[in-house]
Scaffold this motif. Structure first.
Motif, mmCIF file in Angstrom:
data_model
loop_
_atom_site.group_PDB
_atom_site.id
_atom_site.type_symbol
_atom_site.label_atom_id
_atom_site.label_comp_id
_atom_site.label_asym_id
_atom_site.label_seq_id
_atom_site.Cartn_x
_atom_site.Cartn_y
_atom_site.Cartn_z
ATOM 1 N N ASN A 66 0.795 -1.224 0.000
ATOM 2 C CA ASN A 66 0.000 0.000 0.000
ATOM 3 C C ASN A 66 0.830 1.276 0.000
ATOM 4 O O ASN A 66 0.436 2.261 -0.606
ATOM 5 C CB ASN A 66 -0.946 -0.001 1.212
ATOM 6 C CG ASN A 66 -1.876 -1.198 1.195
ATOM 7 O OD1 ASN A 66 -2.367 -1.603 0.157
ATOM 8 N ND2 ASN A 66 -2.102 -1.784 2.360
ATOM 9 N N GLN A 88 -5.047 -10.095 0.275
ATOM 10 C CA GLN A 88 -5.881 -10.152 1.480
ATOM 11 C C GLN A 88 -5.179 -9.490 2.665
ATOM 12 O O GLN A 88 -5.795 -8.739 3.424
ATOM 13 C CB GLN A 88 -6.203 -11.603 1.833
ATOM 14 C CG GLN A 88 -7.115 -12.297 0.853
ATOM 15 C CD GLN A 88 -7.190 -13.796 1.115
ATOM 16 O OE1 GLN A 88 -6.389 -14.370 1.860
ATOM 17 N NE2 GLN A 88 -8.171 -14.453 0.495
ATOM 18 N N LYS A 91 -5.104 -5.693 2.234
ATOM 19 C CA LYS A 91 -6.431 -5.128 2.500
ATOM 20 C C LYS A 91 -6.711 -5.114 4.007
ATOM 21 O O LYS A 91 -7.249 -4.140 4.541
ATOM 22 C CB LYS A 91 -7.492 -5.940 1.763
ATOM 23 C CG LYS A 91 -8.866 -5.350 1.810
ATOM 24 C CD LYS A 91 -9.829 -6.145 0.947
ATOM 25 C CE LYS A 91 -11.221 -5.538 0.978
ATOM 26 N NZ LYS A 91 -12.155 -6.306 0.135
#
Length: 103
Positions: A66, A88, A91
């Motif tokens: 990110n 996953q 996130k």
């Protein structure tokens, strides 16, 4: 058979560290009540440490993907996980930053 190197003796109030578990010695305890109680205590410590380690991994993956925009495939290859799992984790790390529960 698992065996870990002994670590310096922790303070009495400190939980045992991962390295302080001597599985071979635990297996030699003759009294099954005592052996099972000590094994259960060690298992609880390992579970807590595992949860912490997985949170650290999740946050590191989130940072790589990110913040640093590292490709999922590169992180997946480095950790031996699938791109899907890395997605996953990234996130979940975002949800944690937003104050949500990442589980």
């Amino acid at each position: 058979m698992l065996s870990f190197l002994p670590s310096p003796q922790p303070e009495a109030s400190d939980p045992p560290s991962f390295a302080s578990i001597n599985v071979a010695a635990l297996q030699t305890i003759a009294d099954p009540w005592h052996r099972s109680r000590l094994a259960a205590e060690q298992a609880r410590c390992l579970e807590a440490q595992m949860a912490t380690l997985l949170q650290i991994r999740r946050d590191a993956v989130g940072e790589l993907v990110n913040s640093h925009r590292t490709p999922l495939s590169k992180v997946a290859s480095h950790l031996g996980l699938t791109k899907s799992r890395i997605g996953q984790l990234a996130k979940a790390a975002l949800r944690t930053l937003d104050g949500g529960d990442a589980r």
